[in-house]
Every structure is written in structure tokens, then in C-alpha cells.
Design an enzyme around this catalytic site. Structure first.
Site, short mmCIF file in Angstrom:
data_model
loop_
_atom_site.label_atom_id
_atom_site.label_comp_id
_atom_site.label_asym_id
_atom_site.label_seq_id
_atom_site.Cartn_x
_atom_site.Cartn_y
_atom_site.Cartn_z
N ARG A 25 24.57 -8.23 14.13
CA ARG A 25 24.23 -9.62 14.45
C ARG A 25 24.04 -10.46 13.19
O ARG A 25 23.13 -11.28 13.13
CB ARG A 25 22.95 -9.67 15.31
CG ARG A 25 23.05 -8.92 16.63
CD ARG A 25 23.73 -9.80 17.66
NE ARG A 25 23.57 -9.24 19.00
CZ ARG A 25 23.03 -9.89 20.02
NH1 ARG A 25 22.57 -11.10 19.86
NH2 ARG A 25 22.96 -9.32 21.20
N ARG A 29 21.62 -16.89 15.72
CA ARG A 29 20.69 -18.02 15.78
C ARG A 29 19.77 -18.18 14.59
O ARG A 29 19.14 -19.22 14.43
CB ARG A 29 19.86 -17.92 17.08
CG ARG A 29 20.58 -18.51 18.27
CD ARG A 29 19.86 -18.20 19.55
NE ARG A 29 19.93 -16.77 19.86
CZ ARG A 29 19.35 -16.19 20.90
NH1 ARG A 29 18.63 -16.92 21.74
NH2 ARG A 29 19.47 -14.90 21.11
N ARG A 38 26.42 -24.16 17.87
CA ARG A 38 26.03 -24.00 19.28
C ARG A 38 25.51 -25.28 19.89
O ARG A 38 25.49 -25.44 21.11
CB ARG A 38 25.01 -22.87 19.40
CG ARG A 38 25.62 -21.49 19.30
CD ARG A 38 26.32 -21.07 20.59
NE ARG A 38 25.32 -20.74 21.62
CZ ARG A 38 25.01 -21.48 22.65
NH1 ARG A 38 25.63 -22.64 22.85
NH2 ARG A 38 24.10 -21.09 23.51
N ASP A 74 31.20 -11.04 22.01
CA ASP A 74 30.07 -10.43 22.71
C ASP A 74 30.56 -9.24 23.53
O ASP A 74 31.72 -9.19 23.92
CB ASP A 74 29.39 -11.44 23.63
CG ASP A 74 27.99 -10.96 24.01
OD1 ASP A 74 27.07 -11.11 23.19
OD2 ASP A 74 27.83 -10.38 25.10
N TYR A 151 24.45 -3.56 32.49
CA TYR A 151 24.43 -5.02 32.73
C TYR A 151 25.13 -5.37 34.05
O TYR A 151 24.66 -6.23 34.80
CB TYR A 151 25.08 -5.78 31.58
CG TYR A 151 24.20 -5.95 30.37
CD1 TYR A 151 23.13 -6.85 30.39
CD2 TYR A 151 24.41 -5.23 29.21
CE1 TYR A 151 22.30 -7.02 29.29
CE2 TYR A 151 23.59 -5.39 28.09
CZ TYR A 151 22.54 -6.28 28.15
OH TYR A 151 21.72 -6.44 27.05
#
Ligand code: 1CP
Length: 343
Positions: A25, A29, A38, A74, A151
């Protein structure tokens, strides 16, 4: 050594001046440029547009002394392509519109042409490669089958994925059919990423550590083996199982080239178990929320351990999980600078 040269040497197990570094990662963010990107584009737009994806992937390379880029994408591109409907609410985890609960749900998956509906991912890698040329290593990735299954069944994030684990025991045949379906899509996706220029690929089994060893052996491992059998030795394959310390003795059977260790696994224990595998890790991302001095200290200790146990060969410096939002970029710099100064 140049970054790509160092990264490729580590993948082969050749001598290096010091272990290469990339961080799970590393785009995201915690970086101002990513937050700006974003603010202007949706998450899927960034993933699906090669130019935007490359912009996100380059920001950490411009800021820190890294040796490899990971394509910006992703793991949930697979359920998206299978037609399950994946969305990200503002500030929330993912939501899956059509979770898997019955055989009829699985029969409705849009398996034909699934990989062609993820063509934006190999295209993002080609674009990244064109931009970086031979300067940095390039990693492709995908979700490991069990984590994607988790998921798909749960319908989103969870602490314990109880729906997914219940389904495994309530209807093991359905769970296996779903895992195999996912594995075949993941294998073809990774082959497309390799074709596009990935130097190595990582499988993220972020939730695999929830399973007991016998469950991992029965469900997760056969699906991983399906993938490694298809990829063969084309490029090195790395497997990250978060919380997977208790599974380490089994993981060699997956057929991967190397393991990405989480912060709870002792480096020396893993090295003794797997003397010839590539090992990657495993600074605790929580440390990077603290001060630069403790990051430097831990990084130096880990690099010393790598040197002592295998002369730094077959080693990649990384975190034990992804960089957390809110991480001060100067702590990321402290880690990368410590690696760059190490000899
Ligand atoms: O901008 C945003 O708000 C979206 C946040 C975000 C980002 C930056 C998501 C949603 N995905 C990503 C990128 C991402 N995801 C990368 C790109 C490379 C990089 O950042 O450098 C990678 C490798 C992933 C992989 C991923 N996605 C994993 C495996 C790694 C891990 O952290 O364990 C998992 C579990 C996901 C699912 C996912 N996607 C996004 C979120 C917030 C989550 C976690 C959901 C949850 O379970 O709560």
C-alpha cells in the site's frame, strides 16, 4: 546498484549491496497527491484508467527511495468482473451487492470473459512499464482465492468473516467450487499481468490467517496450487498471509517462490523453515504511526537480521501489512533512507 537491478537480483537470490525495498500500500490515502487524485476521480476510475493508475503508483517513487512500484489497483477487481457489484462508500470499506450464499448465486457469476473485463489492470501495468522503463521493478498482484471468497460471501469487510467461514462448513462442495472458479480467474489475470510486464506477482491472503491449519489445507491451499501450477516459473510469486504464522509450515506446499511475512512472524524462524525461499517483510505498520527514530531502529535491526541469516540474499524489506492512512510520510522516508544507507 540501480533499483531495478537490486530488485531483480533479490528475486533471483543473487548477491545485493543491500535488500531492496517496496511497501505494501505504498500508494494511498496517506499521500497528499493520492488524496487530491481521489477528490477528482472515483476509486474505480483511478483503477480503470491507465494514466490515473500510473500517476497513483508513481507518487511514492518520487517521494521515497524505493526499488519497485506496485501497480495501482485492487484485489476486488475479480468480484467486480464476475458481476457481484462492488462499490466503495465514502470513508467505508467495500460493499458487494450480490453476495454468494447459494449454488444459484454461484451459477449466476459471469465467469466467461471475466479476465477480459479486467483488461484495464494489465493495461495499467504496460503504461507503468512504459513510464518507468528499466528504472524500477514492477509488481503485479491479485487477491488470494480464500480472501476473495471471504469478501464475496460476506458482502464486505468484517473482523471474523463468519458468513464465509460458516458456508465453508455448511456446504464445503459449494465453497470449493467457488474457490476453484476464483482461482482460475486469478491465474489468468496474473498471466495477463506478467505478459504486460510484471517482474513478480504477489497474492494477498489478507484473511487467510483466520483459518485453522486443517481448514487452510482443505480449502485455501488447493486453490493456491491451481494458480501456481498455471504460472509455473514465469516470474517469482509471493504470498502474503496476514496473521499466518501458524500456517507457515503448510505454506511451502502452495508452490510460491516466497513469503511476505506479517509483523508477528519472527524473521529468523521463517528463514530456518524456508532457507531457500524469498522472504519479504515485516516492519509493523503501526510503528510508522509513531516516531522516525523507532522506525530507523527497527529497520536497522531487521536489515542486520537479513544480513546475518542469509547475507541479505532472498530478502526484500517491506512492512508486515499495508501502510495505514494517517501515516506521516516522513516516517516512510525514515524507513527507506535507513535501507538506502545500509551496507
Ligand atoms: O481511496 C480510497 O478511499 C480507497 C482506498 C483503497 C486503496 C488505496 C482501496 C479500497 N484499495 C486501494 C489500493 C490497493 N488495494 C492496492 C494498491 C497498491 C498501493 O496502494 O500501493 C493494493 C495492493 C490493494 C490490495 C487490497 N485491497 C487488499 C490486500 C492488502 C491488504 O491491505 O490486506 C485488500 C484486503 C483490499 C480490499 C480493500 N480495498 C479497499 C479497502 C478499503 C479494502 C479493505 C476493506 C476491508 O476489509 O475493510
Amino acid at each position: 546498484m540501480h533499483p531495478r537491478e537490486r530488485f531483480m537480483a533479490a528475486l533471483r537470490g543473487d548477491a545485493v549491496d543491500r535488500p531492496p525495498v517496496w511497501l505494501m500500500r505504498q500508494a494511498g490515502r496517506y499521500l497528499p497527491g493520492y488524496r487530491q487524485l481521489r477528490a477528482e476521480h472515483s476509486f474505480w476510475d483511478v483503477c480503470q484508467n491507465a494514466e490515473l493508475s500510473t500517476r497513483a503508483a508513481l507518487e511514492p517513487l518520487d517521494k521515497f527511495k524505493l526499488d519497485a512500484a506496485i501497480v495501482f489497483s485492487d484485489i476486488l477487481v475479480v468480484p467486480l468482473a464476475l458481476g457481484l457489484g462492488v462499490s466503495f462508500g465514502p470513508g467505508e470499506g467495500p460493499r458487494i451487492a450480490k453476495p454468494l450464499r447459494t449454488g444459484a448465486d454461484l451459477d449466476a457469476w459471469n465467469v466467461d470473459g471475466a479476465v477480459s473485463r479486467i483488461d484495464y489492470l494489465p493495461r495499467a501495468i504496460s503504461h507503468l512499464k512504459l513510464t518507468l522503463k528499466e528504472r524500477y521493478g514492477i509488481l503485479g498482484f491479485a487477491g488470494a482465492p480464500f480472501t476473495l471468497f471471504a469478501y464475496c460471501v460476506e458482502g464486505g469487510g468484517s473482523d471474523d468473516f463468519r458468513e464465509a467461514r460458516t458456508l465453508m462448513h455448511r456446504d464445503p462442495a459449494l465453497a470449493r467450487r467457488a474457490l476453484n472458479t476464483i482461482a482460475d480467474v486469478v491465474a489468468d489475470l496474473l498471466l495477463a499481468e506478467i505478459q504486460a510486464g510484471a517482474d513478480a506477482v504477489q497474492l494477498f491472503d489478507s484473511w487467510g490467517g483466520l483459518l485453522a491449519p486443517d481448514e487452510y489445507r482443505d480449502f485455501a491451499l488447493p486453490a493456491l496450487q491451481r494458480i501456481t501450477a498455471k504460472i509455473g516459473k514465469q516470474v517469482p510469486t509471493l504470498l502474503f498471509v496476514r496473521g499466518g504464522h501458524h500456517l507457515m509450515p503448510l505454506l511451502g506446499e502452495s508452490g510460491v517462490t516466497g513469503f511476505s511475512l506479517d509483523w508477528r512472524t519472527e524473521w529468523e524462524v521463517a528463514r530456518k523453515m524456508y532457507p531457500d525461499h524469498l522472504l519479504q517483510g515485516n516492519v509493523d505498520p503501526i510503528l510508522l504511526l509513531g516516531n522516525a527514530e523507532s522506525v530507523r531502529k527497527r529497520t536497522r535491526e531487521l536489515l542486520e537480521t537479513m544480513k546475518r541469516t542469509s547475507e541479505g540474499r532472498h530478502c526484500i524489506l517491506n512492512l508486515g501489512h499495508g501502510i495505514l492512512p494517517g501515516t506521516p510520510p516522513e516516517n516512510v522516508a525514515a524507513l527507506c533512507d535507513t535501507a538506502a544507507e545500509f551496507s
